[in-house]
Write a protein that holds these residues in place. Structure first.
Motif, short mmCIF file in Angstrom:
data_model
loop_
_atom_site.label_atom_id
_atom_site.label_comp_id
_atom_site.label_asym_id
_atom_site.label_seq_id
_atom_site.Cartn_x
_atom_site.Cartn_y
_atom_site.Cartn_z
N VAL A 22 0.85 -1.19 0.00
CA VAL A 22 0.00 0.00 0.00
C VAL A 22 0.88 1.25 0.00
O VAL A 22 1.79 1.37 0.83
CB VAL A 22 -0.93 0.03 1.22
N GLN A 23 0.61 2.15 -0.94
CA GLN A 23 1.30 3.43 -0.94
C GLN A 23 0.42 4.43 -0.19
O GLN A 23 -0.76 4.62 -0.53
CB GLN A 23 1.58 3.90 -2.36
N ASN A 49 -11.00 -3.29 3.02
CA ASN A 49 -11.90 -2.13 2.96
C ASN A 49 -11.35 -0.92 3.71
O ASN A 49 -11.87 0.18 3.58
CB ASN A 49 -13.30 -2.49 3.45
N MET A 50 -10.29 -1.10 4.51
CA MET A 50 -9.62 0.02 5.16
C MET A 50 -8.62 0.69 4.23
O MET A 50 -8.11 1.77 4.55
CB MET A 50 -8.88 -0.45 6.42
N LEU A 51 -8.32 0.04 3.10
CA LEU A 51 -7.22 0.47 2.24
C LEU A 51 -7.71 0.97 0.89
O LEU A 51 -7.01 0.91 -0.11
CB LEU A 51 -6.23 -0.69 2.05
N GLN A 52 -8.96 1.46 0.86
CA GLN A 52 -9.52 1.99 -0.38
C GLN A 52 -8.93 3.37 -0.68
O GLN A 52 -8.48 4.08 0.23
CB GLN A 52 -11.04 2.08 -0.27
N PRO A 53 -8.91 3.78 -1.94
CA PRO A 53 -8.31 5.07 -2.30
C PRO A 53 -8.89 6.23 -1.51
O PRO A 53 -10.09 6.36 -1.36
CB PRO A 53 -8.66 5.20 -3.79
N LEU A 54 -7.99 7.05 -0.99
CA LEU A 54 -8.29 8.29 -0.28
C LEU A 54 -8.83 8.06 1.14
O LEU A 54 -9.27 9.00 1.78
CB LEU A 54 -9.27 9.16 -1.08
N HIS A 55 -8.84 6.81 1.63
CA HIS A 55 -9.24 6.59 3.01
C HIS A 55 -8.20 7.19 3.95
O HIS A 55 -6.99 7.18 3.66
CB HIS A 55 -9.43 5.10 3.29
N LEU A 56 -8.67 7.71 5.06
CA LEU A 56 -7.83 8.37 6.06
C LEU A 56 -7.60 7.41 7.21
O LEU A 56 -8.55 6.78 7.69
CB LEU A 56 -8.50 9.64 6.55
N VAL A 57 -6.35 7.30 7.66
CA VAL A 57 -6.02 6.28 8.65
C VAL A 57 -5.08 6.83 9.72
O VAL A 57 -4.30 7.76 9.47
CB VAL A 57 -5.36 5.04 7.99
N THR A 92 -17.05 8.62 -6.65
CA THR A 92 -16.42 8.78 -7.95
C THR A 92 -15.45 9.95 -7.94
O THR A 92 -14.36 9.90 -8.54
CB THR A 92 -17.47 8.97 -9.05
N MET A 93 -15.81 11.04 -7.26
CA MET A 93 -14.89 12.17 -7.08
C MET A 93 -13.63 11.72 -6.35
O MET A 93 -12.51 12.12 -6.70
CB MET A 93 -15.56 13.29 -6.28
N ALA A 94 -13.80 10.89 -5.32
CA ALA A 94 -12.66 10.41 -4.54
C ALA A 94 -11.70 9.62 -5.42
O ALA A 94 -10.48 9.77 -5.31
CB ALA A 94 -13.13 9.58 -3.36
N ILE A 95 -12.23 8.76 -6.28
CA ILE A 95 -11.39 7.97 -7.19
C ILE A 95 -10.62 8.90 -8.13
O ILE A 95 -9.42 8.72 -8.37
CB ILE A 95 -12.25 6.97 -7.98
N PHE A 96 -11.31 9.90 -8.66
CA PHE A 96 -10.67 10.85 -9.58
C PHE A 96 -9.58 11.66 -8.85
O PHE A 96 -8.44 11.77 -9.33
CB PHE A 96 -11.72 11.79 -10.17
N ILE A 97 -9.92 12.22 -7.70
CA ILE A 97 -8.96 13.02 -6.93
C ILE A 97 -7.75 12.16 -6.55
O ILE A 97 -6.60 12.61 -6.62
CB ILE A 97 -9.64 13.61 -5.68
N ASN A 98 -8.02 10.92 -6.18
CA ASN A 98 -6.94 10.01 -5.81
C ASN A 98 -5.97 9.80 -6.98
O ASN A 98 -4.75 9.78 -6.81
CB ASN A 98 -7.51 8.67 -5.38
N GLU A 99 -6.52 9.65 -8.20
CA GLU A 99 -5.66 9.44 -9.36
C GLU A 99 -4.77 10.66 -9.61
O GLU A 99 -3.57 10.53 -9.88
CB GLU A 99 -6.50 9.13 -10.60
N LEU A 101 -3.85 12.93 -7.35
CA LEU A 101 -2.88 13.00 -6.26
C LEU A 101 -1.74 12.02 -6.49
O LEU A 101 -0.56 12.36 -6.33
CB LEU A 101 -3.55 12.71 -4.92
N TYR A 102 -2.08 10.79 -6.87
CA TYR A 102 -1.06 9.77 -7.05
C TYR A 102 -0.05 10.18 -8.13
O TYR A 102 1.15 9.92 -8.01
CB TYR A 102 -1.72 8.44 -7.44
N LYS A 103 -0.54 10.88 -9.16
CA LYS A 103 0.35 11.26 -10.25
C LYS A 103 1.07 12.58 -10.02
O LYS A 103 2.06 12.88 -10.70
CB LYS A 103 -0.45 11.33 -11.56
N SER A 104 0.60 13.36 -9.06
CA SER A 104 1.21 14.68 -8.85
C SER A 104 2.07 14.78 -7.59
O SER A 104 2.87 15.71 -7.47
CB SER A 104 0.14 15.78 -8.84
N ILE A 105 1.93 13.84 -6.65
CA ILE A 105 2.74 13.90 -5.42
C ILE A 105 3.49 12.60 -5.19
O ILE A 105 3.83 12.27 -4.06
CB ILE A 105 1.89 14.26 -4.18
N ARG A 106 3.80 11.87 -6.23
CA ARG A 106 4.35 10.51 -6.08
C ARG A 106 5.72 10.49 -5.42
O ARG A 106 6.11 9.46 -4.84
CB ARG A 106 4.38 9.80 -7.43
#
Length: 241
Positions: A22-23, A49-57, A92-99, A101-106
């Motif tokens: 998990v990144q 289910n704790m490791l879905q995109p954009l989940h806060l932990v 759906t917004m969360a999935i988009f925002i996650n993508e 973020l993943y490409k801009s702060i890697r």
């Protein structure tokens, strides 16, 4: 040595039948990769289910400098989402925002201001009772401030074009195709400047919202190395339509 830190889940990759890598963008160490074993077992303490995109932990982790993959001792959702997983627009917004973020702060190192902005924005989206169809636009524009390429809001009466390459208003038509004419430029800057609580006051037709999103993604491509193509926005646009 064990460390406590908050995290934002970015990407989960299967490693074996019951293990994942998990990144996570962590508050304390920036982006890190963690091996988590047994996530698919019935009695797993850390579940998929704790490791879905954009989940806060909240996490307790082992950390060794210059190690590619770290280990997790404890992980739990915090806060537990009340709406994002159950609302089709928000999820759906969360999935988009996650993508994005993943490409801009890697390659991101620890950055308290960037982390707090993302964390608090996601919490706001989850807690909001309104249908915030402009949230993703405002989020990406506000995020640009923390990534170092915020658009300039300074303009003069004779400046009718916003140059996406330069990030500022211009009097003359740019020689390239990456610009906004004044009507869309005003919406672009309004989404950047308005607090999330006010973004629904910015009225956008679906066609205009799509056009501005396309320009925002061009803006990111121009200012972020190796940004690449974003695919999930097509699904989001269909949902919002």
């Amino acid at each position: 040595m064990l460390h406590k830190t908050r995290g934002i889940v970015l990407k989960t990759t299967l490693y074996s039948e019951s293990s994942v890598v998990v990144q996570i963008f962590t508050e304390k160490f920036g982006i890190q990769s963690y091996m988590i074993n047994g996530v698919k077992k019935p009695r797993a303490k850390i579940r998929m289910n704790m490791l879905q995109p954009l989940h806060l932990v909240d996490m307790v982790v082992y950390h060794k400098a210059n190690t590619g993959i770290q280990r997790v001792s404890e992980l739990r959702p915090s806060p537990i989402f009340s709406s994002i997983p159950y609302d089709i627009i928000k999820s759906t917004m969360a999935i988009f925002i996650n993508e994005v973020l993943y490409k801009s702060i890697r390659q991101q190192m620890a950055d308290d201001h960037l982390f707090d902005f993302i964390f608090n924005s996601i919490c706001w989206l989850d807690e909001s009772n309104e249908q915030n169809v402009n949230f993703h636009l405002a989020f990406l524009l506000k995020l640009s401030r923390y990534l170092g390429f915020a658009p300039s809001m300074q303009t003069k009466s004779d400046q009718s074009y916003f140059d996406l390459q330069e990030g500022e208003f211009k009097s003359m038509l740019p020689v390239h195709a990456h610009y906004l004419e004044k009507t869309d430029a005003i919406l672009f800057i309004s989404l950047f400047a308005s607090p999330f609580e006010k973004i629904n006051e910015i009225k956008l037709e679906n066609k205009t919202r799509r056009a501005i999103l396309d320009k925002i993604l061009i803006y990111y491509t121009l200012h972020t190395a190796s940004f690449g193509d974003i695919r999930s926005h097509q699904v989001l646009e269909d949902i919002l339509a």
